[in-house]
Design a protein around this motif. Structure first.
Motif, short mmCIF file in Angstrom:
data_model
loop_
_atom_site.label_atom_id
_atom_site.label_comp_id
_atom_site.label_asym_id
_atom_site.label_seq_id
_atom_site.Cartn_x
_atom_site.Cartn_y
_atom_site.Cartn_z
N LEU A 7 0.83 -1.20 0.00
CA LEU A 7 0.00 0.00 0.00
C LEU A 7 0.87 1.25 0.00
O LEU A 7 1.69 1.45 0.89
CB LEU A 7 -0.92 0.00 1.22
CG LEU A 7 -1.90 1.16 1.38
CD1 LEU A 7 -2.82 1.25 0.18
CD2 LEU A 7 -2.69 0.99 2.67
N GLY A 8 0.68 2.09 -1.00
CA GLY A 8 1.39 3.36 -1.08
C GLY A 8 0.48 4.50 -0.66
O GLY A 8 -0.68 4.56 -1.07
N ILE A 9 1.00 5.39 0.16
CA ILE A 9 0.26 6.58 0.60
C ILE A 9 0.99 7.81 0.09
O ILE A 9 2.18 7.99 0.37
CB ILE A 9 0.16 6.65 2.14
CG1 ILE A 9 -0.37 5.34 2.73
CG2 ILE A 9 -0.70 7.84 2.55
CD1 ILE A 9 -1.78 5.00 2.35
N ILE A 10 0.31 8.63 -0.69
CA ILE A 10 0.88 9.90 -1.14
C ILE A 10 0.14 11.01 -0.40
O ILE A 10 -1.09 11.11 -0.48
CB ILE A 10 0.72 10.10 -2.65
CG1 ILE A 10 1.35 8.93 -3.42
CG2 ILE A 10 1.37 11.41 -3.08
CD1 ILE A 10 1.17 9.03 -4.93
N GLY A 11 0.87 11.82 0.34
CA GLY A 11 0.20 12.85 1.12
C GLY A 11 1.16 13.85 1.70
O GLY A 11 2.34 13.90 1.34
N GLY A 12 0.66 14.64 2.63
CA GLY A 12 1.44 15.69 3.26
C GLY A 12 2.35 15.15 4.34
O GLY A 12 2.29 13.97 4.72
N ARG A 55 4.27 14.12 -0.91
CA ARG A 55 4.04 14.63 -2.26
C ARG A 55 4.84 15.89 -2.55
O ARG A 55 5.38 16.06 -3.65
CB ARG A 55 2.54 14.91 -2.45
CG ARG A 55 2.18 15.40 -3.84
CD ARG A 55 0.72 15.78 -3.92
NE ARG A 55 -0.17 14.63 -4.03
CZ ARG A 55 -1.02 14.25 -3.09
NH1 ARG A 55 -1.07 14.93 -1.93
NH2 ARG A 55 -1.81 13.22 -3.26
N HIS A 56 4.88 16.81 -1.61
CA HIS A 56 5.59 18.07 -1.81
C HIS A 56 7.01 18.03 -1.27
O HIS A 56 7.71 19.05 -1.31
CB HIS A 56 4.83 19.22 -1.13
CG HIS A 56 3.47 19.46 -1.71
ND1 HIS A 56 3.26 20.19 -2.86
CD2 HIS A 56 2.23 19.05 -1.31
CE1 HIS A 56 1.97 20.23 -3.14
NE2 HIS A 56 1.32 19.55 -2.21
N GLY A 57 7.44 16.86 -0.77
CA GLY A 57 8.73 16.76 -0.12
C GLY A 57 8.64 17.24 1.32
O GLY A 57 7.81 18.10 1.65
N VAL A 87 -3.94 11.25 -0.42
CA VAL A 87 -4.55 12.07 0.62
C VAL A 87 -4.16 13.52 0.35
O VAL A 87 -2.96 13.83 0.26
CB VAL A 87 -4.07 11.64 2.03
CG1 VAL A 87 -4.76 12.46 3.10
CG2 VAL A 87 -4.33 10.15 2.25
N SER A 88 -5.15 14.39 0.20
CA SER A 88 -4.83 15.77 -0.19
C SER A 88 -5.87 16.74 0.35
O SER A 88 -7.02 16.36 0.61
CB SER A 88 -4.76 15.89 -1.72
OG SER A 88 -6.00 15.53 -2.31
N ALA A 89 -5.46 17.98 0.49
CA ALA A 89 -6.37 19.05 0.91
C ALA A 89 -7.17 19.55 -0.29
O ALA A 89 -6.72 19.48 -1.44
CB ALA A 89 -5.57 20.20 1.52
N ALA A 228 -5.07 25.68 10.09
CA ALA A 228 -5.68 25.17 11.32
C ALA A 228 -6.53 23.93 11.03
O ALA A 228 -6.47 22.92 11.77
CB ALA A 228 -6.54 26.25 11.96
N THR A 229 -7.31 23.96 9.94
CA THR A 229 -8.12 22.80 9.58
C THR A 229 -7.24 21.64 9.13
O THR A 229 -7.53 20.48 9.43
CB THR A 229 -9.11 23.17 8.46
OG1 THR A 229 -9.88 24.31 8.87
CG2 THR A 229 -10.06 22.02 8.16
N LEU A 230 -6.16 21.95 8.43
CA LEU A 230 -5.23 20.91 7.98
C LEU A 230 -4.68 20.11 9.15
O LEU A 230 -4.53 18.89 9.06
CB LEU A 230 -4.07 21.54 7.20
CG LEU A 230 -4.21 21.69 5.69
CD1 LEU A 230 -3.03 22.47 5.14
CD2 LEU A 230 -4.30 20.32 5.03
N GLN A 231 -4.35 20.79 10.22
CA GLN A 231 -3.78 20.09 11.38
C GLN A 231 -4.77 19.08 11.95
O GLN A 231 -4.40 17.95 12.30
CB GLN A 231 -3.35 21.11 12.43
CG GLN A 231 -2.16 21.96 11.99
CD GLN A 231 -1.83 23.08 12.95
OE1 GLN A 231 -2.65 23.44 13.80
NE2 GLN A 231 -0.64 23.63 12.84
N GLY A 232 -6.04 19.48 12.04
CA GLY A 232 -7.05 18.54 12.51
C GLY A 232 -7.29 17.41 11.53
O GLY A 232 -7.45 16.25 11.91
N ASN A 233 -7.27 17.73 10.23
CA ASN A 233 -7.47 16.71 9.21
C ASN A 233 -6.33 15.70 9.21
O ASN A 233 -6.54 14.52 8.91
CB ASN A 233 -7.58 17.36 7.83
CG ASN A 233 -8.95 18.00 7.59
OD1 ASN A 233 -9.88 17.82 8.37
ND2 ASN A 233 -9.05 18.76 6.52
N GLY A 234 -5.12 16.15 9.54
CA GLY A 234 -3.97 15.25 9.53
C GLY A 234 -4.13 14.10 10.52
O GLY A 234 -3.83 12.94 10.20
#
Length: 295
Positions: A7-12, A55-57, A87-89, A228-234
């Motif tokens: 399983l590969g995960i591409i994300g932040g 994804r963005h390094g 997984v992306s915003a 702020a929302t990104l942190q919760g989503n993470g």
């Protein structure tokens, strides 16, 4: 015929900090398509092989346009990855898809214009179907995992992929909403196209951070609110991902939707007319179907 699930995960950057990942190691994968975004974190989670690609390094060094999409997908294929979860915003075009919600995307409209979108080209032409660009089997697992994690998740949605890095103008936001798009982002294209060319099952989990600029009560996109929302989503995304190994299992049968056989009838160029240098670069992506032609 079964094979090991990988399983590969591409994300932040916050996605790959996983509790319970065994034998974790950062691996540098050499690709003929250039350097991937970063080294890839490999390991095993609940008996399933995992690979996490920022994804963005790490440190967010690549813009959506400069992400090396071909190198990323090729590198995952070379590792043996069979299934990719993106997984992306994203921004939302719908009142009922609110910041903090997740969307299991099943369709795309590609408005990007400054990216290499195919592994194939002059000397080896191929056409794959993207009528259904995501894998329903993987999407089912993502939906089940999200619900088990207590995440408000919407199954199905059209993702408008824009070039960026700027956010939409108000006119653009209203236009995309009028088209029936559900969410907007900058990174799932050409990622999904390339995964299909590489015969890797692909599912997209879009994490809503804002209402783009169309919403009369929210106005322009506020980057501080997004962060702020990104942190919760993470944290939600990590919870979702940790549930996937048990749902997918350590072995897999051939994909019932034929994602892993997308190239069966795709390559059009006659064997004796193929560019051998391009064919050599396609060894991981298309080696299953390419006939080797001696020099």
């Amino acid at each position: 015929m079964t094979q090991d699930t990988y399983l590969g995960i591409i994300g932040g950057s916050g996605i790959y900090d996983m509790d319970g990942l065994q034998d974790a190691a950062w691996v540098n994968v050499v690709s003929p398509w250039g350097a991937p975004s970063d080294a890839i974190l490999t390991g095993t989670l609940n008996g399933v092989k995992m690979a996490f690609l920022p994804r963005h390094g790490r440190g967010h060094v690549h813009s959506p346009t400069t992400v090396p999409y071909r190198a990323n997908i090729d590198a995952l294929k070379r590792l043996g990855v069979t299934d990719i979860i993106s997984v992306s915003a994203c921004g939302s075009f719908r009142d009922d898809m609110a910041p903090g919600d997740f969307v299991i995307v099943d369709q795309f409209i590609d408005r990007t214009f400054a990216r290499d979108k195919s592994f194939f080209g002059t000397g080896c032409v191929a056409h794959v179907s993207l009528a259904h660009p995501t894998c329903p089997r993987l999407s089912d697992a993502c939906e089940t995992a999200a619900k088990a994690a207590g995440i408000k998740v919407h199954r199905g949605g059209t993702y408008l992929a824009m070039e960026g890095p700027q956010f939409s103008s108000l006119a653009e936001s209203k236009l995309y909403r009028s088209w029936g798009c559900d969410v907007i982002g900058m990174t799932n294209m050409p990622e999904a196209k390339l995964a299909r060319e590489a015969e890797i099952c692909y599912a997209s989990v879009a994490m809503i951070t804002d209402y783009d600029s169309w919403h009369p009560d929210h106005g322009a996109v506020d980057i501080t609110a997004i962060i702020a929302t990104l942190q919760g989503n993470g944290s939600k995304a990590r919870d979702l991902i940790t549930r996937l190994p048990d749902l997918l299992g350590s072995t897999r049968a051939p994909c019932p939707h034929r994602c892993d056989r997308a190239l069966d009838y795709a390559i059009m160029t006659a064997p004796d007319k193929r560019d051998l240098d391009l064919v050599a670069k396609l060894d991981a992506v298309a080696g299953r179907v390419l006939t080797k032609v001696p020099r």
